[in-house]
Design an enzyme around this catalytic site. Structure first.
Site, mmCIF file in Angstrom:
data_model
loop_
_atom_site.group_PDB
_atom_site.id
_atom_site.type_symbol
_atom_site.label_atom_id
_atom_site.label_comp_id
_atom_site.label_asym_id
_atom_site.label_seq_id
_atom_site.Cartn_x
_atom_site.Cartn_y
_atom_site.Cartn_z
ATOM 1 N N HIS A 1 48.735 43.601 38.945
ATOM 2 C CA HIS A 1 47.544 44.678 38.601
ATOM 3 C C HIS A 1 47.787 46.120 38.901
ATOM 4 C CE1 HIS A 1 44.358 41.244 38.837
ATOM 5 N NE2 HIS A 1 45.379 40.849 39.294
ATOM 6 N N ASP B 1 38.816 43.009 41.873
ATOM 7 C CA ASP B 1 39.301 42.060 40.875
ATOM 8 C C ASP B 1 38.192 40.971 40.737
ATOM 9 O OD1 ASP B 1 40.720 40.492 39.518
ATOM 10 O OD2 ASP B 1 42.420 39.787 40.756
ATOM 11 N N TYR C 1 36.772 40.109 45.503
ATOM 12 C CA TYR C 1 37.908 39.420 44.760
ATOM 13 C C TYR C 1 37.508 38.054 44.426
ATOM 14 C CZ TYR C 1 42.479 36.576 44.312
ATOM 15 O OH TYR C 1 43.338 35.993 43.592
#
EC number: 3.1.11.2
Length: 262
Positions: free
Chosen positions: A253, A150, A107
């Site tokens: 998302h 991500d 992330y």
């Protein structure tokens, strides 16, 4: 044995446990990598996921922010984590499958709103984080590895709804794209999603600010699946489950899938 993997920024695993369970039930990936769990590990609803067959977990968490988890039907061992840029954040965890494949779940910091490290500390932290990733992979080139997560960068012109309008918007600025490419090059990584879907607009994130995200369709591809050079040919069947963005109390998302014949 082939396995299917999905990656999803869930934006609070406790709040959105129902849609994580929906994904696990309806789509049944062998492995689900989650980001932005926003929870200490001991408070994540892991028992719920275990009831659905995902009894193997590797995770790092913290209260209210960040957090990454790998949920798996397959046995998986904890392979550690890295604190890039020295932020003290739960932004990376790795797991090793029985066949030796290592899965890195990342992330990457979002970077704030102003793409200038002198005016915005968060943007500098993002670039430093990416630089540390580059240096790590340069020093220890990955083999039999998959990187997902991500990454908070939409690198290609067709990874955003309007390339020219977003050139000065964090996530698509030239300096971020340059850093993104340097990480890929350092590790010899292959973009699995774009290898399978080489042409056309492709998004995995749509802002909550849009009244009708689906109709406006102002998306960005911020979520990625990469493979190390030695196993990239084993990856196929990439897709983005766009419909999940419209589920009840959704993340902003959508999950990204890929299958690996390994």
């Amino acid at each position: 044995m082939p396995f299917t993997l999905a990656t999803w920024n869930i934006n609070s695993v406790r709040l959105r446990e129902p849609i994580v369970s929906k994904l696990l039930t309806e789509e049944g990936p062998d492995i689900l990598c989650l980001q932005e769990c926003k929870s200490p590990v001991d408070l994540m609803p892991l028992e719920k996921f275990a009831e659905l067959g995902y009894g193997h977990v590797v995770a790092r968490g913290q209260k209210g922010y960040n957090g990454v988890a790998i949920l798996s039907k397959l046995p998986i061992q904890d392979a550690g984590d890295m604190d890039f840029a020295g932020l003290g954040h739960a932004r990376h965890v790795a797991g090793r499958l029985e066949n030796g494949v290592v899965i890195h779940n990342f992330y990457v910091p979002a970077g704030g709103d102003i793409p200038d490290r002198e005016k915005n500390e968060k943007f500098g932290q993002k670039l430093d984080y990416l630089s540390d990733m580059r240096d790590w992979f340069r020093g220890s080139r990955p083999e039999k590895a998959i990187l997902v997560g991500d990454l908070n960068i939409a690198p290609r012109e067709d990874d955003v709804w309007n390339h020219k309008q977003l050139l000065k918007i964090v996530s698509h600025t030239p300096v971020e794209v340059e850093h993104f490419g340097a990480v890929m090059d350092a590790g010899g990584w292959s973009d699995v999603t774009r290898a399978d879907i080489p042409q056309g607009l492709l998004y995995s994130w749509w802002s909550y600010r849009a009244k009708d995200w689906d109709a406006a369709d102002k998306g960005r591809r911020l979520d990625h699946v990469w493979a190390s050079a030695d196993i990239k040919a084993a990856a196929h069947s990439s897709r983005i489950l766009r419909g999940a963005r419209g589920w009840e109390k959704p993340s902003d998302h959508a999950p990204v899938f890929a299958t690996f014949d390994l």
